[in-house]
Design an enzyme around this catalytic site. Structure first.
Site, PDB file in Angstrom:
ATOM      1  N   ASP A   1      -9.298 -71.804 -38.847  1.00 35.91           N
ATOM      2  CA  ASP A   1      -8.896 -71.412 -37.497  1.00 35.91           C
ATOM      3  C   ASP A   1      -9.516 -70.064 -37.127  1.00 35.91           C
ATOM      4  O   ASP A   1      -9.715 -69.211 -37.997  1.00 35.91           O
ATOM      5  CB  ASP A   1      -7.362 -71.329 -37.457  1.00 35.91           C
ATOM      6  CG  ASP A   1      -6.827 -71.368 -36.041  1.00 35.91           C
ATOM      7  OD1 ASP A   1      -7.615 -71.549 -35.097  1.00 35.91           O
ATOM      8  OD2 ASP A   1      -5.598 -71.201 -35.885  1.00 35.91           O
TER       9      ASP A   1
ATOM     10  N   ASN B   1      -7.387 -82.474 -31.337  1.00 33.29           N
ATOM     11  CA  ASN B   1      -8.508 -81.699 -30.791  1.00 33.29           C
ATOM     12  C   ASN B   1      -9.233 -82.401 -29.640  1.00 33.29           C
ATOM     13  O   ASN B   1      -9.996 -81.774 -28.905  1.00 33.29           O
ATOM     14  CB  ASN B   1      -9.527 -81.344 -31.891  1.00 33.29           C
ATOM     15  CG  ASN B   1      -9.068 -80.220 -32.802  1.00 33.29           C
ATOM     16  OD1 ASN B   1      -9.454 -80.141 -33.969  1.00 33.29           O
ATOM     17  ND2 ASN B   1      -8.246 -79.314 -32.278  1.00 33.29           N
TER      18      ASN B   1
HETATM   19  C1  FPP Z   1     -10.545 -73.689 -35.012  1.00 36.17           C
HETATM   20  O1  FPP Z   1     -11.021 -72.636 -34.269  1.00 36.17           O
HETATM   21  C2  FPP Z   1     -11.619 -74.530 -35.449  1.00 36.17           C
HETATM   22  C3  FPP Z   1     -11.796 -75.833 -35.078  1.00 36.17           C
HETATM   23  C4  FPP Z   1     -10.925 -76.580 -34.170  1.00 36.17           C
HETATM   24  C5  FPP Z   1     -12.912 -76.600 -35.576  1.00 36.17           C
HETATM   25  C6  FPP Z   1     -13.308 -76.324 -36.984  1.00 36.17           C
HETATM   26  C7  FPP Z   1     -14.682 -76.746 -37.036  1.00 36.17           C
HETATM   27  C8  FPP Z   1     -15.688 -76.110 -37.645  1.00 36.17           C
HETATM   28  C9  FPP Z   1     -15.515 -74.941 -38.524  1.00 36.17           C
HETATM   29  C10 FPP Z   1     -17.067 -76.582 -37.471  1.00 36.17           C
HETATM   30  C11 FPP Z   1     -17.329 -78.034 -37.751  1.00 36.17           C
HETATM   31  C12 FPP Z   1     -17.061 -78.412 -39.151  1.00 36.17           C
HETATM   32  C13 FPP Z   1     -17.904 -79.077 -39.965  1.00 36.17           C
HETATM   33  C14 FPP Z   1     -17.425 -79.572 -41.269  1.00 36.17           C
HETATM   34  C15 FPP Z   1     -19.281 -79.332 -39.604  1.00 36.17           C
HETATM   35  P1  FPP Z   1     -10.498 -72.505 -32.797  1.00 36.17           P
HETATM   36  O2  FPP Z   1     -11.568 -72.991 -31.891  1.00 36.17           O
HETATM   37  O3  FPP Z   1      -9.191 -73.184 -32.638  1.00 36.17           O
HETATM   38  O4  FPP Z   1     -10.343 -70.950 -32.714  1.00 36.17           O
HETATM   39  P2  FPP Z   1      -9.341 -70.145 -31.780  1.00 36.17           P
HETATM   40  O5  FPP Z   1      -7.952 -70.552 -32.195  1.00 36.17           O
HETATM   41  O6  FPP Z   1      -9.669 -68.731 -32.109  1.00 36.17           O
HETATM   42  O7  FPP Z   1      -9.668 -70.516 -30.371  1.00 36.17           O
END
Ligand code: FPP
Length: 243
Positions: free
Chosen positions: A23, A71
């Protein structure tokens, strides 16, 4: 007053199975006045870095929450970007996974993703299926409640067909009906970025896992942060309900 046990020369235990709720990509980008995509790109770099570090540090299974079934509620453009990054990751990382004897597993309803991605995922799973080293599990379109419901349905159908007696259904049989069947129990669940929620991730599997919430944003997480998490795990006393 009870004194702490005397320190021994015994090495602290290493978790066999670590899961991470990655996250903070968006906040990482926002802090730099960059688009969210830039945060997700750095997030992928962190995936590469941390999955390698996990293997070096002796973790057998690393399970990463890459895309939850919730998501899809994000803006269409962000969903498209995340899928693009996943495509890129699979294309670039597969040869290294093969070379490093890593087996890829995917949990979640990934068949609902676009056809080309499903084919790439199936190919990657197949090409790493006989690898005997570490296991990298990626959760895609994953939701723990849906996973539990699917397992319950499967067992109910088996019971209805007379293949299993309802009273024979126990925790072991239920675990075996989940998508994580055959993996070692989850020892350590880490969530980055300071949020303290499970967000529908591995709800069954986390029953006795140690939970660790760290403030580091996912794009800043690295091998050192993982080593620190493992050290904290090593200092926890796990009692599994006993004394
Ligand atoms: C959370 O950050 C992250 C996600 C919803 C996606 C996680 C995905 C990746 C790390 C990249 C893709 C993965 C692979 C395996 C290729 P957020 O966007 O919710 O952050 P925030 O809460 O700060 O907005």
């Amino acid at each position: 007053m009870a004194s702490n046990p005397a320190p021994t020369a015994e090495a602290a235990p290493i978790p066999r199975h670590v899961a991470i709720i990655m996250d903070g990509n968006g906040r990482w980008a926002k802090a730099r006045r960059l688009p969210r995509l830039a945060g997700h790109k750095q997030g992928v770099e962190a995936v590469r870095r941390v999955s390698r570090a996990a293997r070096e540090q002796g973790i057998e299974v690393l399970t990463l929450y890459a895309f939850s079934s919730e998501n899809w509620r994000r803006p269409e453009e962000e969903v498209r970007d995340l899928m693009g990054l996943l495509r890129h990751f699979l294309r670039n990382e597969l040869k290294d996974l093969v070379a490093e004897n890593v087996r890829l597993r995917v949990i979640g309803d990934y068949r609902a993703l676009s056809g080309d991605l499903v084919a790439m995922i199936d190919d990657a799973i197949e090409r790493t299926a006989s690898n005997s080293g570490a296991i990298l599990v990626i959760a895609l379109n994953y939701g723990a409640q849906a996973e539990i419901v699917a397992a319950a349905r499967r067992l109910a159908a088996a019971a209805q067909a007379g293949e299993v007696a309802p009273e024979a259904i126990d925790e072991t049989m239920f675990s075996d009906a989940l998508t994580t069947h055959g993996l070692p129990p989850l020892d350590l669940l880490i969530r980055t970025s300071g949020e303290q929620r499970l967000s529908n991730f591995l709800l069954w599997q986390a029953a006795y896992a140690e939970l660790l919430f760290v403030d580091t944003l996912w794009p800043d997480f690295d091998g050192e942060a993982l080593a620190d998490a493992i050290a904290q795990f090593g200092r926890r006393q796990r009692r599994f309900g006993g004394l």
